[in-house]
Design an enzyme around this catalytic site. Structure first.
Site, PDB file in Angstrom:
ATOM      1  CB  THR A  59      -0.907   0.035   1.254  1.00  0.00           C
ATOM      2  OG1 THR A  59      -0.068  -0.107   2.410  1.00  0.00           O
ATOM      3  CG2 THR A  59      -1.936  -1.092   1.214  1.00  0.00           C
ATOM      4  CB  CYS A  96      15.643   6.562  -6.171  1.00  0.00           C
ATOM      5  SG  CYS A  96      15.588   7.425  -4.615  1.00  0.00           S
ATOM      6  CD  GLN A 114      18.257  12.538  -3.402  1.00  0.00           C
ATOM      7  OE1 GLN A 114      19.447  12.510  -3.173  1.00  0.00           O
ATOM      8  NE2 GLN A 114      17.415  11.607  -2.934  1.00  0.00           N
ATOM      9  CB  SER A 167       7.720  11.323  -4.440  1.00  0.00           C
ATOM     10  OG  SER A 167       8.772  11.529  -5.381  1.00  0.00           O
ATOM     11  N   GLY A 168      10.522  10.947  -2.615  1.00  0.00           N
ATOM     12  CA  GLY A 168      11.538  10.018  -2.094  1.00  0.00           C
ATOM     13  C   GLY A 168      11.290   9.692  -0.628  1.00  0.00           C
ATOM     14  CE  LYS A 197      20.247   4.619   2.572  1.00  0.00           C
ATOM     15  NZ  LYS A 197      18.789   4.946   2.556  1.00  0.00           N
ATOM     16  CG  HIS A 236      15.462  11.781  -6.855  1.00  0.00           C
ATOM     17  ND1 HIS A 236      14.461  12.443  -6.179  1.00  0.00           N
ATOM     18  CD2 HIS A 236      15.746  10.670  -6.118  1.00  0.00           C
ATOM     19  CE1 HIS A 236      14.152  11.775  -5.080  1.00  0.00           C
ATOM     20  NE2 HIS A 236      14.908  10.688  -5.012  1.00  0.00           N
TER      21      HIS A 236
HETATM   22  C1  2RA Z   1      14.970   9.621  -0.784  1.00  0.00           C
HETATM   23  N1  2RA Z   1      16.527   8.203  -1.960  1.00  0.00           N
HETATM   24  O1  2RA Z   1      14.881  10.250  -1.839  1.00  0.00           O
HETATM   25  C2  2RA Z   1      15.771   8.343  -0.722  1.00  0.00           C
HETATM   26  C3  2RA Z   1      14.904   7.137  -0.469  1.00  0.00           C
HETATM   27  N2  2RA Z   1      13.914   6.962  -1.469  1.00  0.00           N
HETATM   28  O2  2RA Z   1      14.409   9.960   0.285  1.00  0.00           O
END
Ligand code: 2RA
Length: 329
Positions: A11, A129, A156, A159-160, A207, A236
């Protein structure tokens, strides 16, 4: 042949996009099993016109004859349940960061290192991502000119952070205080994604640095990163500065990127053509533009790279990994 697929975190934003991408790509699904936390139990989601009911994820969820489980329910859930699924013979493709750096877990971007899937031990990790969209154009350039150093600066989308990030932006525009972010994100930008570490970097920055080395299988790469949240919903963007070991000419760079799998060049600044999140949203390609030599170093270039962080950055890449798997089963 058709396959029994489970979705853990069904979900959430990525979970729901898994369902959409499986449908769009006509993945050969025999049965679909949807799992989420108890608060989402009973939710009904549609796949190919049929309604499926979300079940609460438990230790017994993988008793069905599930072939592949797509996870996107956070690291804690993956840490606990991916091994349980693996024990039942399920192959797990995990979108969380829980297993990405584990030595028995391949970290896959199908356009970049598809063969690494051959050594999976039951769990395969989907990269972050912002990392995915960078390694897609970097891999062919690395093969051609050998990258020495990478400087990532990201922009970014909210929605991340999932639905909470989008809500903080929408409410912020109305002047409401943020719930998820430490400061307002509307009309602002936050140089703070995930938590800060002892070395002054955020987890998101580390990361990008560590995942890039693992995916390109080159631990001599010198990499640094600054990751920033901006008031954009989807997509992004990353400014990438590259220093190569070897000399190059721009025509060759263009030719390589033009032929690179999963890459679309948008680079005609005389007509204001360059990648933008509003154009990447809803697609699965990685858009590259602002390609230009970095005159401050000997063999340097700058790139501007944009992709949909929920699709290519998460759900589509995960489904593409599942497609690699079924081609082997
Ligand atoms: C963010 N890359 O954009 C990280 C996790 N989706 O918050």
């Amino acid at each position: 042949k058709k396959f029994n697929i489970a979705i853990v975190g069904a979900t959430g934003m990525v979970g729901r996009t898994f369902i959409k991408i499986l449908e769009e790509r006509n993945f050969p699904v025999k049965n679909l099993y949807l799992f989420a936390s108890s608060k989402s139990k009973g939710t009904k989601l549609k796949f190919k016109g049929k309604e499926y009911t979300v079940q609460k994820l438990t230790e017994n969820s993988f008793n069905e004859d599930i072939d592949i489980a797509l996870f996107s329910a956070g690291s804690e859930v993956s840490k606990k349940f991916a091994p349980i699924a693996k024990e039942k013979g399920v192959i797990v493709v995990d979108n969380s960061s829980a297993w990405r750096m584990h030595k028995e877990v391949p970290l896959i971007v199908p356009e970049v290192n598809p063969n690494d899937i051959s050594w999976h031990q039951g769990i395969i990790a989907n990269p972050n991502c912002s990392t995915i969209q960078c390694v897609v154009p970097l891999k062919p350039l690395h093969d051609a000119f050998k990258i020495k150093r990478i400087v990532y600066s990201t922009y970014q989308a909210v929605s991340g952070s999932g639905l909470g990030g989008i809500e903080d932006l929408e409410m912020g525009i109305k002047g409401k205080e943020p719930k998820k972010y430490p400061h307002p994100i509307a009309f602002n930008c936050l140089p703070h994604i995930d938590v800060f570490l002892e070395n002054g970097y955020t987890k998101e920055e580390m990361k990008m640095i560590e995942e890039t080395k693992k995916i390109l299988n080159d631990y001599n790469l010198k990499i640094t990163a600054t990751t920033v949240r901006i008031p954009v919903r989807y997509g992004h963007s990353v400014s990438i500065n590259l220093e190569f070991e070897n000399s190059f000419n721009l025509d060759k760079i263009y030719e390589i990127l033009k032929n690179a799998k999963g890459v679309i060049i948008q680079d005609d600044v005389s007509n204001n053509i360059y990648p933008m999140p509003i154009n990447a949203e809803g697609t699965d390609e990685v858009y590259v533009g602002r390609i230009r030599r970095d005159f401050s170093i000997e063999n340097g270039i700058n790139l501007w790279v944009v992709a949909d962080n929920i699709r290519k950055g998460a759900a589509t890449n995960t489904v593409q990994i599942a497609e690699l798997l079924i081609n082997q089963l």
